[in-house]
Design an enzyme around this catalytic site. Structure first.
Site, PDB file in Angstrom:
ATOM      1  N   LYS A 314       0.833  -1.222   0.000  1.00 48.66           N
ATOM      2  CA  LYS A 314       0.000   0.000   0.000  1.00 48.66           C
ATOM      3  C   LYS A 314       0.866   1.269   0.000  1.00 48.66           C
ATOM      4  O   LYS A 314       0.493   2.270  -0.610  1.00 48.66           O
ATOM      5  CB  LYS A 314      -0.955  -0.016   1.199  1.00 48.66           C
ATOM      6  CG  LYS A 314      -2.047  -1.078   1.058  1.00 48.66           C
ATOM      7  CD  LYS A 314      -2.888  -1.210   2.313  1.00 48.66           C
ATOM      8  CE  LYS A 314      -3.721  -2.475   2.278  1.00 48.66           C
ATOM      9  NZ  LYS A 314      -5.049  -2.329   1.727  1.00 48.66           N
ATOM     10  N   ASP A 360      -9.650   2.035   2.297  1.00 49.96           N
ATOM     11  CA  ASP A 360      -9.588   1.384   3.622  1.00 49.96           C
ATOM     12  C   ASP A 360     -10.002   2.364   4.712  1.00 49.96           C
ATOM     13  O   ASP A 360     -10.636   1.991   5.698  1.00 49.96           O
ATOM     14  CB  ASP A 360      -8.149   0.952   3.936  1.00 49.96           C
ATOM     15  CG  ASP A 360      -7.714  -0.277   3.163  1.00 49.96           C
ATOM     16  OD1 ASP A 360      -8.580  -1.083   2.782  1.00 49.96           O
ATOM     17  OD2 ASP A 360      -6.493  -0.420   2.939  1.00 49.96           O
ATOM     18  N   GLY A 390       1.881  -0.781   9.189  1.00 49.97           N
ATOM     19  CA  GLY A 390       2.009  -0.870   7.732  1.00 49.97           C
ATOM     20  C   GLY A 390       0.928  -0.059   7.029  1.00 49.97           C
ATOM     21  O   GLY A 390       0.391   0.920   7.583  1.00 49.97           O
ATOM     22  N   ALA A 415      10.340   1.833  15.824  1.00 49.09           N
ATOM     23  CA  ALA A 415      10.684   3.052  15.067  1.00 49.09           C
ATOM     24  C   ALA A 415       9.643   3.325  13.976  1.00 49.09           C
ATOM     25  O   ALA A 415       9.329   4.486  13.670  1.00 49.09           O
ATOM     26  CB  ALA A 415      12.069   2.895  14.447  1.00 49.09           C
ATOM     27  N   GLY A 522     -12.948  -8.893  10.084  1.00 53.12           N
ATOM     28  CA  GLY A 522     -12.436  -8.134   8.940  1.00 53.12           C
ATOM     29  C   GLY A 522     -13.393  -8.071   7.752  1.00 53.12           C
ATOM     30  O   GLY A 522     -13.208  -7.249   6.848  1.00 53.12           O
TER      31      GLY A 522
END
Ligand code: NAP
Length: 541
Positions: A314, A360, A390, A415, A522
């Site tokens: 993505k 999304d 992500g 991080a 989901g």
């Protein structure tokens, strides 16, 4: 029009009745030819093999191709080469001759077998003589001499149909098969094997391939990557694919789990839209994404019209569209992640226009807001833990922050969570109730910190948890795992949402439900984001 041909392996004469039943079922599924793979039959019944093959051909409910494949080209026939070719010649000369016999082009290069087969397929008065499908296979990759071989096969007067099959190493290899078909001088079958080769099999009718092979049932295929006839007919609408069909797909790694092909092909059918939607596996690295998507977008005859982009690409889609001078909608640009690409073929004076969007984000916000509302809570003021940093995590965290929630992001690589938080914090927005708001996304404590600390997952201070990692996904890195540690307290005031939708009940959803939480699987988000995407694909029409 390209045909569907079902290959059916017959290991011995005793299997003939069952094989004929399978061919009858294949016909119902849309097959218009059957390839009798007689490697086993020919090896085991060497004395009566020609008679057994004649029976198959005579009683076959579909026109037949007969193949007795040598081990050199992926078959299992154990006869001596001279016997194998003599058998094929006998089969071709018989009164019950098949429509075609398949023989490896390498095998008919030598003078003797060539003369034998030429005599066997010579024109005759009564029934039409069979035609020769000359084939060449490479199970390791693209043959180095592919173009020379294709030319030699087409120039050979003995050959009526050219069949070239090789192992695909990336989805780009399909494009070379399409280019070969576009320049063919004889009927041609150009198919790629393996998981990257599905495109060549489904799109054969778009490029005028003579036929495509499909198995009559799951697990009965004769080459890696072969779809079933049912999939070709029902999922990909093979019969409706033609030269002008536009091509879409889901780009991801892994991509086999994706429900997007079923969803979007059904929408195209409902809308009467001339499009087909395919799984497009592209390995995780940026270089693969850039090269694969670039080749699809640039191919002149593919009519590549759009893509859904999923794990782990993505963020790559944003970079790709930026590098190509395309357009990102404002949210996708801010999030740094997009899941939808639409290609407008004549969108600019110089040519096509690429547009990337993120569906999304609105989908996740909508379904989570509905679940919180069942507990009388709004997104504004809610404190929500997002697990993962992500592409999906960016959309979920950004969308929730824009709606007024405080979002805390947890990731195994701390991080990455910190950088996401910094990037998505501080955007000024006006909320639905008219109040001014600045987005707030913070990085949660690192996994090594106090597990019950103020910013830890188990702090007891979250109204909702959203899993944005592939943990729990079938075929993913940890299909039986759960991203939520046992020490996290859950009760019926807390919402747990999983973005993973295969399976629908992930270990996280099962555990959260058992521990009393409100759960959102989901599927709800998938359906919503896919519906928004479908509207974008069809609006382009
Ligand atoms: P992505 O960009 O590759 O990000 C994956 C994230 O998961 C990264 O933060 C990664 O951590 C983390 N992760 C990966 N493997 C892990 C493991 N074994 N344990 C813990 N963390 C792990 O992928 P994405 O596009 O965001 O997709 C994530 C998930 O969302 C997929 O599983 C997909 O099924 C789901 N999804 C759902 C929908 C829907 O509509 N419902 C839509 C799209 C995607 P690091 O940063 O440390 O590598």
């Amino acid at each position: 029009m390209s045909l569907i041909c079902c290959p059916i392996s017959v290991e011995g004469a005793a299997e003939i009745p069952l094989a004929l039943e399978r061919a009858a079922r294949a016909r119902v599924l849309g097959a218009r030819m059957v390839e009798w793979r007689c490697d086993g039959l020919a090896s085991r019944e060497s004395a009566d093999a020609a008679a057994a093959i004649a029976r198959l051909v005579r009683e076959s409910p579909l026109p037949s191709i007969v193949t007795v494949r040598s081990a050199d080209e992926g078959g299992t026939a154990s006869l001596a080469e001279s016997e194998r070719l003599a058998l094929l010649a006998r089969v071709a000369k018989a009164a019950d001759a098949p429509r075609m016999i398949d023989v490896e082009h390498a095998a008919i290069a030598a003078e003797l077998p060539r003369a034998l087969l030429a005599a066997a397929v010579a024109p005759r008065d009564e029934d039409a003589a069979p035609k020769i499908v000359a084939s060449a296979h490479d199970f390791t990759g693209r043959p180095v001499d592919l173009l020379r071989r294709a030319a030699a096969m087409q120039d050979d007067p003995l050959v009526s149909v050219v069949k070239l099959a090789w192992m695909a190493r990336s989805i780009r290899d399909n494009l070379e098969a399409f280019d070969l078909l576009a320049t063919r001088t004889k009927p041609m079958i150009a198919l790629l094997m393996g998981e990257f080769g599905l495109m060549s099999r489904v799109l054969a009718p778009k490029f005028g391939g003579f036929l495509t092979f499909a198995s009559d049932a799951e697990g009965t295929g004769t080459a890696p990557g072969q779809p079933t006839a049912r999939e070709l007919r029902d999922l990909y609408r093979f019969g409706a694919i033609g030269p002008a069909t536009r091509v879409f797909g889901v780009v991801g790694w892994p991509v086999g789990h994706s429900r997007s092909p079923a969803f979007h092909n059904a929408r195209f059918a409902e809308a009467g839209y001339d499009g087909v939607y395919l799984p497009l596996p592209v390995p995780a690295e940026w270089e693969h994404f850039k090269a694969s998507l670039g080749a699809l977008v640039d191919h002149e005859r593919l009519d590549f019209a759009g893509a859904s982009v999923t794990i782990p690409h993505k963020e790559h889609l944003v970079r790709f569209v930026r590098e190509r001078g395309g357009e990102l909608d404002a949210d996708a640009a801010w999030l740094g992640a997009a899941n939808t690409l639409v290609v407008h073929p004549h969108g600019t004076p110089d040519g096509q226009r690429l547009v990337a969007t993120n569906t999304d984000m609105p989908a996740a916000v909508e379904v989570l807001a509905a679940a919180l509302a069942t507990r009388g809570r709004a997104l504004k003021g809610a404190r929500i833990a997002v697990i993962g940093a992500g592409g999906v995590a960016r959309a979920v965290a950004g969308g929730l922050a824009l709606a007024g929630a405080t979002v805390v992001v947890f990731n195994r690589e701390h991080a990455r969570a910190a950088s996401l938080a910094e990037q998505l914090t501080g955007r000024e927005v006006v909320l639905a109730d008219g109040s001014a708001h600045r987005t707030k996304v913070v990085a949660g404590a690192a996994a090594t910190s106090d597990p019950r600390g103020e910013d830890a997952l188990a702090c007891g201070c979250f109204h909702a948890f959203v899993n944005c990692t592939p943990v729990g996904m079938a075929g993913g890195p940890d299909p039986t795992g759960s991203p939520l540690p046992d020490e996290v307290h859950l009760d019926d005031s807390v919402v747990v949402m999983d973005t993973v939708y295969t399976p629908r009940e992930t270990p996280l959803i099962r555990e959260a439900r058992a521990r009393g939480a409100v759960t959102v699987d989901g599927e709800a988000m998938f359906e919503r984001q896919a519906a928004l995407q479908s509207a974008l694909f069809l609006a382009r029409w």
